[in-house]
Every structure is written in structure tokens, then in C-alpha cells.
Design an enzyme around this catalytic site. Sequence first.
Site, PDB file in Angstrom:
ATOM      1  N   SER A   1       0.836  -1.199   0.000  1.00 45.39           N
ATOM      2  CA  SER A   1       0.000   0.000   0.000  1.00 45.39           C
ATOM      3  C   SER A   1       0.874   1.254   0.000  1.00 45.39           C
ATOM      4  CB  SER A   1      -0.957  -0.051   1.189  1.00 45.39           C
ATOM      5  OG  SER A   1      -1.970   0.917   1.082  1.00 45.39           O
TER       6      SER A   1
ATOM      7  N   ASP B   1     -10.036  -3.704  -4.971  1.00 44.39           N
ATOM      8  CA  ASP B   1      -9.162  -2.723  -4.330  1.00 44.39           C
ATOM      9  C   ASP B   1      -9.155  -1.451  -5.171  1.00 44.39           C
ATOM     10  OD1 ASP B   1      -7.088  -1.244  -3.199  1.00 44.39           O
ATOM     11  OD2 ASP B   1      -5.618  -2.855  -3.276  1.00 44.39           O
TER      12      ASP B   1
ATOM     13  N   HIS C   1      -7.973  -5.058  -0.672  1.00 47.80           N
ATOM     14  CA  HIS C   1      -6.812  -4.360  -0.162  1.00 47.80           C
ATOM     15  C   HIS C   1      -6.469  -4.884   1.239  1.00 47.80           C
ATOM     16  CE1 HIS C   1      -4.049  -0.923  -0.285  1.00 47.80           C
ATOM     17  NE2 HIS C   1      -4.238  -0.843   1.021  1.00 47.80           N
TER      18      HIS C   1
END
Length: 319
Positions: free
Chosen positions: A163, A258, A288
Amino acid sequence: MTSSSANEPHPDVQEFLELYESLDTPEFSEITPREARRNFEAMRVTDEPDIELESVEDHTIDGPHGDLAVRSYDPGTEGEDRPLIVYFHGGGWVVGSIDTHDGVCRKLADDTGYPVVSVDYGLAPEHPFPEGLQDCYAALEWVAGETDDLNADPDRIVVGGDSAGGGLAAGLSLLARDRGGPNIAYQLLIYPSVGDAPATEAYEENKEGYFLTEDDMEWFRDHYFETEIDMRNIYAFPLFANDLSDLPPATIITAGFDPLRDVGAMYADRLEDAGVPVEYHNYDDMIHGFFSMISDPIDLDRAHEAHEAARADMEATLE
């Protein structure tokens, strides 16, 4: 690269989403960064690690903004010239720590046999862009100077993260190339934040209901970036860079449900077009954060598959 989602999330993911919804956890936008960090730590930090390693040590190094904490993981494999992974945790540049991603780093070390160094870079809003990236660069320089003590090969350093941490790893690779900094041999970018996600179809499709929401992402950006100009900086979002040549080979992992799916796929395409070897894996029924869902109460087979894919990709290039 093909970037798509399955018809619906995997049943195990749906079970997680129902559990997460039942916890009635406050939205990030409803609380302060300090409260958000406490909540994130409470969700992610366990008392007893699932994976025991030869050694796990905490270090304090000199960072550009004061003391910088890093944690080294040694799986106990033989050899003085092992590849080494420098890992940057996710959390939208605002939450997360070396503690919240301790399990991921232990698994990476155990699966690969490589030592891992996890970096506790400064978080926003106390440390807005580019301070977190500067911390990561300092950690990379420290690792490059400590490879003898870490029993690692200075020519086989991997930078990785998930991320926001994946975005930092990508930005760091670009920065090290442009500065002539320490050699980076590989990038492991897990659903990385590398571009303008709100401009993509994946963002529109997945901005509600799949763990990472539109409000969350706006909250993270508002705390990390002080100006609109910063949000166009190539070291913040490398997808904006005109030249991506001469960057390290990469593995890029994305999830179907995501909002960051498409920017990850686009970055894989851009790297490939620039002549950079890329392995791209899209887990179309995942969300995610799934790469960290590797132990109870949420232990996903697909997460372990992604770890295995990352291990195999790195091994094929580095060994």
C-alpha cells in the site's frame, strides 16, 4: 497488464468483511491520527508471533528527522551473501508500524531465507511528504553500510512494501536511481499507491464496501500532502514520472476489489514499456490488505499464495 475483479470477493474475504463491519470500528475520518493508530495497532499486533526466527533485533539509527527505528529479522540461513529485503509497512502514511507488520516480515524472512529489515518511517501529519520517504532513504543507506553485519549481499538488496509502503518502495527506487544512491536489485510492490487512484475505474468500482474506502483514502492524502503540487511529485507517485528506465526488476501484486488495483497494473505496464522486467499478479477475488491476512483470526490461503509468488519471483532473479 490485465486488471480485473472476480464476480464477487472470495467467501473468506466476505466473512472478513462481515466481521470487520460487526466491530463497528470508527471511520478514520471520524477520529484523530493518534486514535487511528491505536485502533490499527489493536487490530494488528499480537502478543505471540506465529513464526519464530533465529533472531529479531531492534535498532535505532540516525535519520534525517531524528532517531529512526528499524527491526532486523534473520531466518538463520547459511551464507554471508544472502539477498536482503528492506520493508516499508502500509497504513496510508498515517498509521501502521514495524509492530503491525511484524507477522508479514517474519513470513517474508522465513519463506525466502533472506534477512529482512523493517523501517518505522515517520508518519503524517507530524511528518508530511517527503519526510517519510527521506526516512526510507536513510534506512536504505544504513542497510547498504551494514550488509557485512547483516550477512547480506550489498548487490542484492530488495525494497518492498504494501500500500503506502509499496509506494514508498517504488519512489525510493526512483530516487536512488536519480541520486546514484545504494544499488537496489529488486522491487516488491504490494498493491502499491503509485498514482492518481481516483482517476481509475478500479477506484470507482471499489471505493465503498471493500475495507479501504474513498473517505479513508481522502483522509490519508489530506494528512500526508501539504499542497496539491506535492501530489504530483514523481517520488510520491512514480506513475507520473516520464522516465522509468533503469529501475530494478519488480513484482507487483494487486487485488481485484481494491481501489488501488488499476494504478498497480498501470505501473507494471509503464515499467515493462521502459524495459524493466516485471512479474504481475492480480488476485481478482481479494481486497486491499489481503497480503497481511496470514494468521488467525483471518488466515487466507490466497494470501499465502501471494507470498509464494513473491518468493518465487525474487528467487528467479536474485539466485
